[in-house]
Design an enzyme around this catalytic site. Structure first.
Site, short mmCIF file in Angstrom:
data_model
loop_
_atom_site.label_atom_id
_atom_site.label_comp_id
_atom_site.label_asym_id
_atom_site.label_seq_id
_atom_site.Cartn_x
_atom_site.Cartn_y
_atom_site.Cartn_z
N GLY A 118 -19.40 39.47 9.65
CA GLY A 118 -19.56 40.13 8.43
C GLY A 118 -19.17 41.44 8.16
O GLY A 118 -19.36 42.18 7.09
N SER B 249 -15.70 37.27 11.21
CA SER B 249 -14.85 37.72 10.26
C SER B 249 -13.49 36.68 10.51
O SER B 249 -12.45 37.04 10.36
CB SER B 249 -14.43 39.29 10.41
OG SER B 249 -15.46 39.92 9.95
N GLY C 81 -18.99 32.55 8.88
CA GLY C 81 -20.08 32.64 7.88
C GLY C 81 -19.50 33.01 6.56
O GLY C 81 -19.04 31.84 5.88
N GLY C 82 -19.05 34.30 6.18
CA GLY C 82 -18.44 34.54 4.85
C GLY C 82 -17.51 33.36 4.32
O GLY C 82 -17.56 33.03 3.07
N HIS D 267 -28.15 32.56 17.31
CA HIS D 267 -27.25 33.41 16.55
C HIS D 267 -27.78 34.95 16.42
O HIS D 267 -29.03 35.05 16.67
CB HIS D 267 -27.57 33.03 15.02
CG HIS D 267 -26.31 33.71 14.12
ND1 HIS D 267 -26.44 34.91 13.68
CD2 HIS D 267 -24.97 33.31 13.87
CE1 HIS D 267 -25.37 35.35 13.18
NE2 HIS D 267 -24.31 34.46 13.21
N ASN E 10 -21.38 28.36 8.73
CA ASN E 10 -22.82 28.91 8.94
C ASN E 10 -22.98 29.69 7.64
O ASN E 10 -22.71 30.65 7.65
CB ASN E 10 -22.88 29.87 10.11
CG ASN E 10 -24.33 30.36 9.97
OD1 ASN E 10 -25.25 30.01 9.56
ND2 ASN E 10 -24.45 31.64 10.90
N TRP E 11 -23.52 28.86 6.91
CA TRP E 11 -23.87 29.27 5.40
C TRP E 11 -25.05 30.43 5.54
O TRP E 11 -25.38 30.90 4.63
CB TRP E 11 -24.22 28.20 4.54
CG TRP E 11 -23.28 27.07 4.25
CD1 TRP E 11 -21.97 27.18 4.99
CD2 TRP E 11 -23.43 25.93 3.51
NE1 TRP E 11 -21.33 26.27 4.41
CE2 TRP E 11 -22.11 25.61 3.30
CE3 TRP E 11 -24.28 25.32 2.82
CZ2 TRP E 11 -21.63 24.19 2.90
CZ3 TRP E 11 -23.85 24.04 2.05
CH2 TRP E 11 -22.95 23.45 2.20
N LYS E 12 -25.84 30.40 6.62
CA LYS E 12 -27.03 31.49 6.67
C LYS E 12 -27.86 31.14 5.56
O LYS E 12 -28.15 30.23 5.14
CB LYS E 12 -26.56 32.83 6.46
CG LYS E 12 -25.33 33.03 7.64
CD LYS E 12 -24.81 34.52 7.95
CE LYS E 12 -23.83 34.48 8.94
NZ LYS E 12 -23.39 35.86 9.45
N GLU F 59 -19.59 35.39 19.51
CA GLU F 59 -19.47 36.16 18.55
C GLU F 59 -19.82 37.62 18.69
O GLU F 59 -20.89 37.89 18.67
CB GLU F 59 -20.32 35.73 17.17
CG GLU F 59 -20.54 34.24 17.02
CD GLU F 59 -21.00 33.92 15.64
OE1 GLU F 59 -20.21 33.40 14.73
OE2 GLU F 59 -22.43 34.03 15.59
N GLU G 259 -28.13 37.14 14.61
CA GLU G 259 -29.18 37.52 13.49
C GLU G 259 -30.58 36.91 13.86
O GLU G 259 -31.52 37.73 13.61
CB GLU G 259 -28.80 36.90 12.08
CG GLU G 259 -27.57 37.80 11.44
CD GLU G 259 -26.59 37.01 10.78
OE1 GLU G 259 -26.92 36.04 9.98
OE2 GLU G 259 -25.40 37.58 10.51
P1 PGA Z 1 -18.65 35.93 9.33
O1 PGA Z 1 -19.95 35.54 10.41
O2 PGA Z 1 -17.72 35.04 9.50
O3 PGA Z 1 -19.33 36.42 8.00
O4 PGA Z 1 -18.49 37.39 10.15
C1 PGA Z 1 -19.90 34.78 11.37
C2 PGA Z 1 -21.43 34.25 11.66
O5 PGA Z 1 -22.11 35.15 11.63
O6 PGA Z 1 -21.51 33.15 12.39
#
Ligand code: PGA
Length: 252
Positions: free
Chosen positions: A174, A213, A234-235, A96, A10-12, A168, A98
Site C-alpha cells: 500500500g 504495490s 491489494g489496491g 496477512h 485481496n480486497w481487505k 509481501e 495486517e
Molecule cells: P497492495 O497490497 O497491493 O495494496 O500493496 C497487497 C496486500 O496487502 O496483499
C-alpha cells in the site's frame, strides 16, 4: 514442472455486497479470455456468497481473507473452514501482515489456521514478509525462515505442495514502493531454497506470489522472474480495469 501463475485480489475491508457483485460482473467480461492465469478474488466475508454467485461459470475463483482453526464454538467474530466451504469458497488468505500487525496473528496461529484450511480442502495463501526495519537490519532471511518454519510446522511435503506462499515485504504494501523485480526474485529464490531444505523437492511445485504495490505497470516484469509465480494484489484489485490489466500484463 511448470508452476501455475496465480493472481489473487485481496480486497481487505472494502466493497459492500452490491459493489462486490458489480466489480466481479465487470471483471468477468474483461478476463474471460485469460487462460494462463488462475484468477482469484478475496472479498470480505459478507460479500463472499454474492461473489461466488456472480463468478459462477467464469474463470474467477473466490477466496476468503481469514479462517479460524476450530470447527465451531465460542470464538466471537471468527469464521470456520466449513462455513467458507459451504459459501463456495476455494482459497483462503492466512497470516496477512495486517492480521499480524493489528490482530495479534503469530506464526503459531497461522499454523493452526493453515492446518484447518488444508483439512477442509481449502487452498491456503500463506503470507510472509519482513518490515522495513528488519530489512534495514539485514534480518530479512532470518525473519522469513522463522515465518516458514513456524507457519508450516508439522505439514507433510504433500501438503506443502498445495500451499501458496505470498511474499509481501511489509514496506511495499500500500505504499507504492515495489521491490525491484531483481530484489523480489532474490528473496523468492531464498524462499524456494528454504522450502527445499525443509520439505525437499516438492518446493519446486510451490507457487510463490509477490505482493506489495503490484500493478499493471510492473506485473509483467515481476512475474517474468523465475521464482515469482503470480501476485497477491491489494489496491490494484479494487477496480476491474486495473486488475484485468495487471493480470493480462503479467503473462503478456
Ligand atoms: P497492495 O497490497 O497491493 O495494496 O500493496 C497487497 C496486500 O496487502 O496483499
Amino acid at each position: 514442472m511448470v508452476r501455475k501463475i496465480i493472481i489473487a485480489g485481496n480486497w481487505k475491508m472494502n466493497k459492500t455486497m452490491a459493489e462486490a457483485k458489480a466489480l466481479v460482473k465487470e471483471l468477468k467480461g474483461l478476463v474471460a479470455d485469460v487462460k494462463a492465469v488462475e484468477i482469484v478474488v478475496c472479498p470480505p466475508f459478507t460479500a463472499l456468497n454474492a461473489v461466488v454467485e456472480a463468478a459462477a461459470g467464469s474463470n474467477i475463483k473466490v477466496g476468503a481473507q481469514n479462517v479460524h482453526w476450530a470447527g465451531s464454538g465460542a470464538f466471537t467474530g471468527e469464521i470456520s473452514a466449513a462455513m467458507l466451504k459451504e459459501a463456495g469458497v476455494e482459497y483462503v488468505i492466512i497470516g496477512h501482515s495486517e492480521r499480524r500487525q493489528y490482530f495479534g496473528e503469530t506464526d503459531a496461529t497461522v499454523n493452526q489456521r493453515l492446518k484447518a484450511a488444508l483439512a477442509a480442502g481449502l487452498k491456503p495463501i500463506v503470507c510472509i514478509g519482513e518490515t522495513l526495519e528488519e530489512r534495514e537490519q539485514g534480518m530479512t532471511e532470518k525473519v522469513l525462515l522463522t515465518q516458514l518454519e513456524g507457519g508450516l510446522a508439522g505439514l507433510s511435503s504433500d501438503q506443502v505442495a498445495g500451499v501458496v506462499i505470498a511474499y509481501e515485504p511489509v514496506w511495499a504494501i500500500g505504499t507504492g514502493k515495489t521491490a525491484t523485480p531483481e530484489m523480489a526474485e532474490e528473496t523468492h529464490r531464498y524462499i524456494r531454497c528454504t522450502l527445499k531444505s525443509l520439505f525437499d523437492e516438492v518446493a519446486e511445485d510451490v507457487v510463490i506470489q509477490y505482493g506489495g504495490s503490484m500493478k499493471a505497470a510492473n506485473s509483467g516484469q515481476l512475474v517474468a522472474q523465475k521464482n515469482i509465480d503470480g501476485g497477491l494484489i491489494g489496491g490494484a484489485s479494487l477496480e476491474a480495469e486495473s486488475f484485468a490489466a495487471l493480470i493480462k500484463n503479467a503473462v503478456a
